[in-house]
Enzyme design. Structure first.
Site, mmCIF file in Angstrom:
data_model
loop_
_atom_site.group_PDB
_atom_site.id
_atom_site.type_symbol
_atom_site.label_atom_id
_atom_site.label_comp_id
_atom_site.label_asym_id
_atom_site.label_seq_id
_atom_site.Cartn_x
_atom_site.Cartn_y
_atom_site.Cartn_z
ATOM 1 C CE1 TYR A 9 26.561 -18.295 -8.905
ATOM 2 C CE2 TYR A 9 24.796 -17.497 -9.603
ATOM 3 C CZ TYR A 9 25.669 -18.581 -9.709
ATOM 4 O OH TYR A 9 24.431 -19.280 -10.887
ATOM 5 C CG HIS A 16 23.862 -23.545 -13.597
ATOM 6 N ND1 HIS A 16 24.995 -23.836 -12.540
ATOM 7 C CD2 HIS A 16 23.149 -23.019 -14.014
ATOM 8 C CE1 HIS A 16 24.577 -22.391 -12.241
ATOM 9 N NE2 HIS A 16 23.842 -21.825 -12.971
ATOM 10 C CG ASP A 34 27.319 -25.565 -10.981
ATOM 11 O OD1 ASP A 34 27.306 -24.430 -11.243
ATOM 12 O OD2 ASP A 34 26.567 -26.400 -11.411
HETATM 13 C C1 LAC Z 1 22.482 -18.809 -14.248
HETATM 14 C C2 LAC Z 1 23.244 -18.460 -12.974
HETATM 15 C C3 LAC Z 1 23.131 -16.887 -12.842
HETATM 16 O O1 LAC Z 1 22.115 -19.684 -14.362
HETATM 17 O O2 LAC Z 1 22.438 -19.309 -12.173
HETATM 18 O O3 LAC Z 1 22.392 -18.025 -15.626
#
Ligand code: LAC
Length: 377
Positions: free
Chosen positions: A123, A241, A151
């Site tokens: 990040y 994600h 993303d």
């Molecule tokens: C999440 C991040 C920190 O999805 O990747 O919580």
């Protein structure tokens, strides 16, 4: 493992790991999309020996699966990310270490087995000097690739997480300046992430490290083509994600099909390695992704459920089960090796049809518990 993890974990940890954006449609879609792909197996091919091994960015591994970066491993177990790395090392697969880890980079890299491969997920900080320092430290400590999360200008709205207060230790690897604890874990740990990150930053990122760059979180063919044509990008992860960012983003596996078609039509399919993550729970899911042209898949929550249940032994068991299931699926499809896996071994014609007439998702049904509604006085 998920059911056991739920019993073992705190509400705070469970809320953070298991939640996803808004109504969690994309998280469920990651699973249901796999149910729209069926196999076209080949037979009579001498399946007495099957080999699941492959290589990712030049590193050999026992199967085309890696443990993806997940924040705050100690919400699952006191070993945290160290437990994930130990299991990955014993099973000879790659572990992608998270920026938002609860263990230090030294501890995570120190737990790496001699022949094991670790990548570092990044990040990017508004303070670029902090990012440069962190990336260089990861490289010095032996990480072999840098996976930049693309993303997440912000972390998504995960209501089940937001209902909890963040009471745990903040991440070790990169501490935020300000910690707001009243809006759940995701808000508390992410205030310093730079929402201004863009394509022009990739050249700078490439200039501060010799690690190959992976872009994690590509979601359409247009961006996949930009990545494939970018001189500094060696791999992409097609992913929503875990459904945690934009609800109604399409599933990882559906986006993988679109991305591979676009890369092939431009002759770019061998320019970059393409990975996917999101909803992989069975060996057949893995095989479907390889048929579509993916080189590997990442798992997040399944590894965390194993960790929460039985520490590193639980993670190892998850990996063993997935490997055995992949081996079985390869046998049944007539694939002796990863190189034998072909696009024509699946029927994915319904993949883009976002219909709900799919078989029920038993794993989800067992584990989902609705918000208890308090009746008004
Ligand atoms: C999440 C991040 C920190 O999805 O990747 O919580």
């Amino acid at each position: 493992m998920e059911a056991i993890a739920r019993e073992e974990m705190t509400d705070e940890g469970w809320g953070y790991y298991s939640s996803a954006a808004d109504d969690e449609v994309s998280m469920r879609e990651n699973r249901t999309a796999f149910q729209r792909i069926f196999f076209r197996p080949r037979v009579l091919r001498d399946m007495s020996a099957v080999d699941t091994s492959t290589s990712l960015l030049g590193s050999p591994c026992a199967m085309p699966l890696y443990i993806s970066a997940c924040a705050l491993g100690k919400l699952a177990h006191p070993l945290g990310e160290v437990g994930l790395t130990m299991a990955a090392g014993r099973q000879h697969i790659v572990h992608m270490l998270p920026t938002l880890a609860s263990s230090s980079l030294e501890d995570m890299c120190g737990a790496r087995a001699l022949d094991a491969t670790q990548w570092f997920q990044l990040y990017v900080n508004r303070d670029r000097a902090k990012t440069a320092e962190l990336v260089q430290k990861a490289e010095q400590l032996g990480c072999k690739a840098l996976a930049i999360t693309v993303d997440a200008p912000l972390l998504g709205r995960r209501e089940r997480d937001m209902r909890n207060k963040f009471s745990s230790e903040p991440p070790k690897v990169q501490k935020g300046a300000e910690i707001r604890r009243d809006g759940g874990t995701a808000r508390a740990i992410s205030a310093w992430i730079d929402p201004a990150l863009n394509w022009n930053d990739l050249q700078w990122l490439a200039s501060i490290t010799r690690m190959p760059l992976i872009l994690k979180g590509i979601q359409c063919s247009e961006d996949a083509l930009l990545a494939a044509r970018h001189p500094n990008v060696r791999a992409i992860v097609v992913s929503n994600h875990g459904g945690r960012q934009l609800d109604y983003a399409r599933s990882g596996v559906e986006m993988l099909a679109e991305v591979m078609a676009a890369l092939r039509s431009e002759g770019l399919q061998n320019r970059i390695e393409v990975y996917m993550d999101g909803g992989v729970r069975r060996g057949t899911d893995l095989l479907k992704c390889l048929c579509l042209g993916g080189r590997a898949v990442g798992i997040g929550r399944p590894a965390l459920w194993g960790l929460a249940s039985y520490g590193d032994a639980g993670v190892e068991r998850v990996l063993e089960i997935l490997k055995e299931e992949l081996r079985m699926a390869m046998v049944m499809c007539g694939c002796k090796s990863i190189a034998d896996i072909r696009p024509e071994m699946i029927d994915a014609r319904s993949l883009q049809a976002h219909i709900s007439t799919v078989p029920a998702d038993r794993l989800f049904e067992i584990n989902y518990r609705p918000l208890p509604l308090v009746s008004r006085l």
